[in-house]
Scaffold this motif. Structure first.
Motif, PDB file in Angstrom:
ATOM      1  N   VAL A   1      52.868  42.235  46.081  1.00 22.08           N
ATOM      2  CA  VAL A   1      51.401  41.913  46.621  1.00 22.08           C
ATOM      3  C   VAL A   1      51.410  40.506  46.160  1.00 22.08           C
ATOM      4  O   VAL A   1      52.085  39.802  45.148  1.00 22.08           O
ATOM      5  CB  VAL A   1      50.452  42.690  45.835  1.00 22.08           C
ATOM      6  CG1 VAL A   1      50.293  44.021  46.512  1.00 22.08           C
ATOM      7  CG2 VAL A   1      50.619  42.926  44.160  1.00 22.08           C
TER       8      VAL A   1
ATOM      9  N   ASN B   1      44.900  37.590  46.844  1.00 21.59           N
ATOM     10  CA  ASN B   1      44.250  37.421  48.211  1.00 21.59           C
ATOM     11  C   ASN B   1      43.253  36.483  47.683  1.00 21.59           C
ATOM     12  O   ASN B   1      42.109  36.898  47.100  1.00 21.59           O
ATOM     13  CB  ASN B   1      43.512  38.766  48.415  1.00 21.59           C
ATOM     14  CG  ASN B   1      43.052  38.782  49.668  1.00 21.59           C
ATOM     15  OD1 ASN B   1      42.815  37.584  50.254  1.00 21.59           O
ATOM     16  ND2 ASN B   1      42.374  39.995  50.107  1.00 21.59           N
TER      17      ASN B   1
ATOM     18  N   GLN C   1      39.186  36.921  48.401  1.00 19.92           N
ATOM     19  CA  GLN C   1      38.653  38.078  48.056  1.00 19.92           C
ATOM     20  C   GLN C   1      37.882  37.916  46.403  1.00 19.92           C
ATOM     21  O   GLN C   1      38.695  37.401  45.513  1.00 19.92           O
ATOM     22  CB  GLN C   1      39.506  39.227  47.699  1.00 19.92           C
ATOM     23  CG  GLN C   1      39.321  40.646  47.478  1.00 19.92           C
ATOM     24  CD  GLN C   1      38.680  41.369  48.579  1.00 19.92           C
ATOM     25  OE1 GLN C   1      38.996  40.935  49.755  1.00 19.92           O
ATOM     26  NE2 GLN C   1      37.811  42.578  48.284  1.00 19.92           N
TER      27      GLN C   1
ATOM     28  N   ASP D   1      39.823  44.699  45.116  1.00 13.30           N
ATOM     29  CA  ASP D   1      41.279  44.551  44.955  1.00 13.30           C
ATOM     30  C   ASP D   1      41.396  42.980  45.254  1.00 13.30           C
ATOM     31  O   ASP D   1      41.294  42.592  46.422  1.00 13.30           O
ATOM     32  CB  ASP D   1      42.161  45.463  45.929  1.00 13.30           C
ATOM     33  CG  ASP D   1      43.542  45.346  45.470  1.00 13.30           C
ATOM     34  OD1 ASP D   1      43.955  44.553  44.530  1.00 13.30           O
ATOM     35  OD2 ASP D   1      44.101  46.241  45.807  1.00 13.30           O
TER      36      ASP D   1
ATOM     37  N   ASN E   1      44.450  41.714  45.173  1.00 13.39           N
ATOM     38  CA  ASN E   1      45.923  41.397  45.673  1.00 13.39           C
ATOM     39  C   ASN E   1      45.968  41.792  47.101  1.00 13.39           C
ATOM     40  O   ASN E   1      45.106  42.906  47.632  1.00 13.39           O
ATOM     41  CB  ASN E   1      46.729  42.437  44.925  1.00 13.39           C
ATOM     42  CG  ASN E   1      46.862  42.041  43.531  1.00 13.39           C
ATOM     43  OD1 ASN E   1      47.024  40.746  43.504  1.00 13.39           O
ATOM     44  ND2 ASN E   1      47.149  42.807  42.761  1.00 13.39           N
ATOM     45  N   LYS E   2      46.947  41.404  47.801  1.00  5.79           N
ATOM     46  CA  LYS E   2      47.018  41.753  49.366  1.00  5.79           C
ATOM     47  C   LYS E   2      48.562  41.872  49.309  1.00  5.79           C
ATOM     48  O   LYS E   2      49.464  41.137  48.819  1.00  5.79           O
ATOM     49  CB  LYS E   2      46.374  40.976  50.397  1.00  5.79           C
ATOM     50  CG  LYS E   2      46.804  39.727  50.402  1.00  5.79           C
ATOM     51  CD  LYS E   2      46.430  38.982  51.340  1.00  5.79           C
ATOM     52  CE  LYS E   2      46.913  37.337  51.445  1.00  5.79           C
ATOM     53  NZ  LYS E   2      46.449  36.469  52.333  1.00  5.79           N
TER      54      LYS E   2
ATOM     55  N   ALA F   1      52.546  44.114  58.026  1.00  4.80           N
ATOM     56  CA  ALA F   1      51.662  45.205  58.447  1.00  4.80           C
ATOM     57  C   ALA F   1      51.824  45.705  59.662  1.00  4.80           C
ATOM     58  O   ALA F   1      51.618  47.029  59.757  1.00  4.80           O
ATOM     59  CB  ALA F   1      50.321  44.433  58.290  1.00  4.80           C
TER      60      ALA F   1
ATOM     61  N   TYR G   1      50.151  52.292  49.469  1.00  2.00           N
ATOM     62  CA  TYR G   1      49.702  51.277  48.548  1.00  2.00           C
ATOM     63  C   TYR G   1      49.894  51.982  46.838  1.00  2.00           C
ATOM     64  O   TYR G   1      49.336  52.854  46.825  1.00  2.00           O
ATOM     65  CB  TYR G   1      48.284  50.914  48.675  1.00  2.00           C
ATOM     66  CG  TYR G   1      47.961  49.596  47.822  1.00  2.00           C
ATOM     67  CD1 TYR G   1      48.373  48.356  48.317  1.00  2.00           C
ATOM     68  CD2 TYR G   1      47.272  49.916  46.460  1.00  2.00           C
ATOM     69  CE1 TYR G   1      47.962  47.126  47.379  1.00  2.00           C
ATOM     70  CE2 TYR G   1      46.886  48.680  45.763  1.00  2.00           C
ATOM     71  CZ  TYR G   1      47.269  47.425  46.231  1.00  2.00           C
ATOM     72  OH  TYR G   1      46.923  46.284  45.260  1.00  2.00           O
TER      73      TYR G   1
END
Ligand code: ATP
Ligand code: MG
Length: 315
Positions: A248, A251, A254, A258, A260-261, A269, A277
């Motif tokens: 991850v 992000n 954000q 969360d 993280n991405k 993706a 996840y």
């Protein structure tokens, strides 16, 4: 898969080029053969020659339109490999699926590599115990493969540890070109013997390390896209499961929830069939969430990484 035409039927393809193409799993009846960029890269020929071959191949290819019933029949051939955890298996619809890419994404220490070890053993189990009685190809990019863990997991599953180690073919990879090359080679290796699982741990880390800065981003994503689509083609053509791990990244947009991405952006993706996840839960548990699947619902499962080598169901 049987081919209606020989590669040599295509004008411009000599025996040496045909050999190279065959090694990559490319056949003239394969619509993938029509991509001149790919042909040029895998066969080591100039773009103009590749273009001619692909045009000629296109004439030979019958674009097959099939009924949904036939697609359904093919889907019935997809098989499952148990993760070792009933809860995780349920989340995945009985386990990790062949003809598909399953992505395990999460922060460090969330159990991605442990699951890869567990699957490399469980693919060897007989069918009535959730395996496919087959071998695994383990592509280790982070240097975290531990044969001693395979021994533990094999013993826990009443398998001969020596045989379990023999049934895992291992490749340590040091740069992204090497990673691409190993996957190209996988056509030969997995096509010849009974391989039903390919592990790539982790998919994106070398690409992220080597292609730095905004100016390299487009090239990086192109290469990653081609790589992950080759993995998908392998999975579909050889009816095997591909399991990739992914890290991850922060992000930055954000503020809540969360932070993280998954790395690899839209390319990863879109290309991966199932995205799971992983995160840490309470008291050493790990929580898996199915966040993207073509036909499975959003779902959560908890599991523990067992000391003796199993991924266990938490009540
Ligand atoms: P990274 O992103 O750093 O690669 P990862 O998600 O792959 O992380 P794993 O290596 O799968 O993480 O998990 C590591 C964790 O697994 C350890 O922190 C530990 O909690 C647990 N673990 C590892 N080996 C054992 C063992 N023999 N018994 C019990 N738990 C173990
Ligand atoms: Mg790991």
């Amino acid at each position: 898969m049987a081919s209606e035409h020989e590669l040599e039927d295509v004008e411009g393809v000599g025996p040496a080029t045909a050999r190279k193409l065959r090694k990559q799993g490319i056949r003239p009846s394969d619509p993938g053969c029509c991509n001149p960029f790919e042909l040029s890269e895998v066969a080591g020929i100039g773009y103009n020659v590749a273009l001619k071959i692909s045009q000629r191949a296109r004439e030979l290819v019958k674009i097959n339109l099939v009924t949904a019933g036939e697609v359904y029949k093919r889907r019935q051939l997809a098989q499952k490999i148990t993760t070792g955890s009933k809860a995780l298996d349920a989340l995945l619809g009985r386990g990790v699926e062949t003809q598909a890419i399953t992505e395990l994404v999460g922060e460090f220490g969330t159990g991605k590599t442990q699951l890869c070890h567990s699957l490399s053993v469980s693919v060897q189990l007989p069918k009535d115990r959730g395996g496919l009685q087959a071998s695994a190809l383990y592509i280790d990019i982070e240097g975290t493969f531990r044969p001693e863990r395979i021994v533990q997991i094999a013993r826990r599953n009443d398998l001969d540890a020596k045989k379990a180690l023999k049934n895992i073919i291992y490749a340590r990879v040091y740069n992204s070109d090497h990673q691409v090359l190993i996957v190209d080679k996988a056509w030969e290796v997995c096509g010849e013997k009974n391989f039903r699982l390919i592990v790539v741990d982790s998919l994106t880390c070398l690409f992220r390390k080597e292609y730095l800065g905004r100016e390299a981003l487009v090239l990086r994503q192109q290469r990653l896209n081609s790589h992950v689509h080759k993995l998908l083609k392998l999975a579909e053509a050889l009816n095997l499961a591909v399991v990739v791990t992914n890290q991850v990244v922060a992000n930055s947009g954000q503020l809540f929830g969360d932070l993280n991405k998954p790395a690899g952006g839209n390319v990863v993706a879109h290309a991966c069939t199932y995205r799971v996840y992983l995160r840490r839960g309470k008291e050493k548990t790990r929580v898996a969430t199915m966040i993207d699947a073509p036909h499975l619902p959003y779902c959560e499962a908890s599991f523990l990484i067992g000391r003796a080598g199993s991924i266990m169901l938490l009540d």
